[in-house]
Design a protein around this motif. Sequence first.
Motif, PDB file in Angstrom:
ATOM      1  N   ASP A   1     -42.342 -73.718-106.067  1.00  0.00           N
ATOM      2  CA  ASP A   1     -42.781 -74.322-104.747  1.00  0.00           C
ATOM      3  C   ASP A   1     -42.296 -72.967-103.779  1.00  0.00           C
ATOM      4  O   ASP A   1     -41.120 -72.866-103.549  1.00  0.00           O
TER       5      ASP A   1
ATOM      6  N   LYS B   1     -27.420 -77.431-107.125  1.00  0.00           N
ATOM      7  CA  LYS B   1     -27.562 -76.165-106.693  1.00  0.00           C
ATOM      8  C   LYS B   1     -27.992 -75.503-108.119  1.00  0.00           C
ATOM      9  O   LYS B   1     -27.044 -75.026-108.661  1.00  0.00           O
TER      10      LYS B   1
ATOM     11  N   ALA C   1     -28.486 -68.928-102.483  1.00  0.00           N
ATOM     12  CA  ALA C   1     -28.948 -70.394-102.628  1.00  0.00           C
ATOM     13  C   ALA C   1     -27.573 -71.129-102.824  1.00  0.00           C
ATOM     14  O   ALA C   1     -27.573 -72.369-103.097  1.00  0.00           O
TER      15      ALA C   1
ATOM     16  N   VAL D   1     -41.957 -73.200-100.558  1.00  0.00           N
ATOM     17  CA  VAL D   1     -40.897 -73.443 -99.572  1.00  0.00           C
ATOM     18  C   VAL D   1     -39.559 -73.517-100.044  1.00  0.00           C
ATOM     19  O   VAL D   1     -38.565 -73.082 -99.340  1.00  0.00           O
ATOM     20  N   ARG D   2     -39.397 -74.372-101.311  1.00  0.00           N
ATOM     21  CA  ARG D   2     -38.184 -74.241-102.076  1.00  0.00           C
ATOM     22  C   ARG D   2     -37.962 -73.848-103.278  1.00  0.00           C
ATOM     23  O   ARG D   2     -37.900 -74.424-104.451  1.00  0.00           O
ATOM     24  N   ARG D   3     -38.289 -72.497-103.198  1.00  0.00           N
ATOM     25  CA  ARG D   3     -38.656 -71.655-104.517  1.00  0.00           C
ATOM     26  C   ARG D   3     -36.985 -71.536-105.265  1.00  0.00           C
ATOM     27  O   ARG D   3     -36.176 -71.150-104.769  1.00  0.00           O
ATOM     28  N   THR D   4     -37.110 -72.148-106.525  1.00  0.00           N
ATOM     29  CA  THR D   4     -35.689 -71.855-107.349  1.00  0.00           C
ATOM     30  C   THR D   4     -36.079 -71.257-108.628  1.00  0.00           C
ATOM     31  O   THR D   4     -35.399 -71.437-109.728  1.00  0.00           O
TER      32      THR D   4
END
Length: 543
Positions: free
Chosen positions: A289, A256, A322, A291-294
Amino acid sequence: MRGRRPDRRNWRWLPRRLRFRVFGLIDVIVLWVLVGALVGGGTWWGVDTYLGHRNYCSADHDLRRAGEECVGVTARPYAFDKDLKDVLDRIASENARARASAPQRQVVSVGVVMPYTARTRGAAMSKALILHSLQGAYVAQYEHNHGSTTKGSAVQLLFANVGEYLDYWSDVTGELSARTDDKSAPLVATIGFPNSDSRTLASVESLEKARIPAVSAALSATDMENPYLFKVSPSNAQLVDALKAYAKRNDVNRDKTFMIADDRDDNYVSDLREVFQEKFGEDYGITDDPVRRTVEMYQGRKGPARGDTQDFKKSVEAMCGAGTRTVFLAGRDADLHPFVKAIDETGSCRYRSDDPLRILRVSTARDPVTETSGIGEKAHRLHIRIVTAAAVDAPRWERGEGETPRHFGRFASAYEHSFTGAGRRALNDGYAVMYHDALAAVSNAVKQAGASGHGEVSNDDVQNQLRKGSPQDDCAQCVQAASGDFTFVDADESGADESDAGAGVGQWPVCKPVPIVTFPEGNRDGSPLYRTYESAHSKCPAP
């Protein structure tokens, strides 16, 4: 009948010596031309003199006005800011004593290149950092001029103000370059350069043309490279490597994760973003990305204001939404306080977890504003642990905890003796320590060059000595620094593995300690101290 011309030979009221001819048209014209020339010339001289003096801040014209600032190079105290008066007077007095010691000792000049004013929030340095930097430089100057091993030379410091946004670097480097030929006190080196900025690199490149070495106290961006630029601070890559070692030893949550990054286009923050991505991206899932932006961005406050600075609302909502437990903060010290405050004000961040929310970051030292602003209470309440890889950890070193550098105690005592009213927290931001160490590196080079017996020390001699050294043999030729002994050696000469941070990049400090600072205090992991360029086959001596 034409009238008679006035004949001043008959004017009894006129002195006899002036009664010699009659006025005519030509007389009148010539008279008025003479009067006009005298009046005009006097006016021109007066206005020109006024404008000339108005454009300068000092009678010797060393400093000139640039807006509301006074920029240039001087060895005399000038009231850049009332809070700097004490330290500037001390340095100027030491300068006078150094000059008075000639010809028994060679007097060399060292320029302290940095901003001397901070009028806005976005200034390159705060008033406190400017003050502490000059105080650290003074301690190192005093040590050199009164030391038993440096009796053959004395150091004069030059105040070289490049402006609060570094805008006047060209004027300053031009003036410094002209001083290498000063017969009474030649310029042999420069120190300071606090900001990883393109203007800093341009100023170093200008000094390179005059073969003047520059020793930075706090630069850390890995792209700050020049053959004449030496860095006292570990690089961003080395600082983040120390964080990576901490994360591995302490099982930091890698599922995470999030990165909050300053989007300003300056060398420091852009380099830090890239280094975090390179070192942690693959293993800790840092990705932009869609789709899974962090990764989320914000605008830091360094530099002229544009838009909303330090607005973390959107970034923090995305991060806490998140369920993040590990966040990499790629920003400057001034951003930490508002970032933690934004976490406290965001409802989605108030969930409980046995795993703390770790904020991983890098810095020169501790952030005094954060540690004295009630952030500790918020950190306890929100179960936050701030983990910083730093070049200085003065509070722990003052308590003698961990691997305290062997010369820190001597420096701290000298600092307290010189600046009794500064208080213990004055060392926490690290700038007094790092500016001391930058000048200590130059002092060591001057001493070594003088011991060679090849005549008076020059800027070329100091450059050559800075490039020499080895951490082996108990670091005999190392800089005796307050933040830990080190030397400058190109990476390919340091014994570093190719996998080591910064391998192939020269002029970074070798064997420099990188302590991990945790806040709130009390969270110690007891792990080995990270040392720059140290490897299995090349051990560093005690710091």
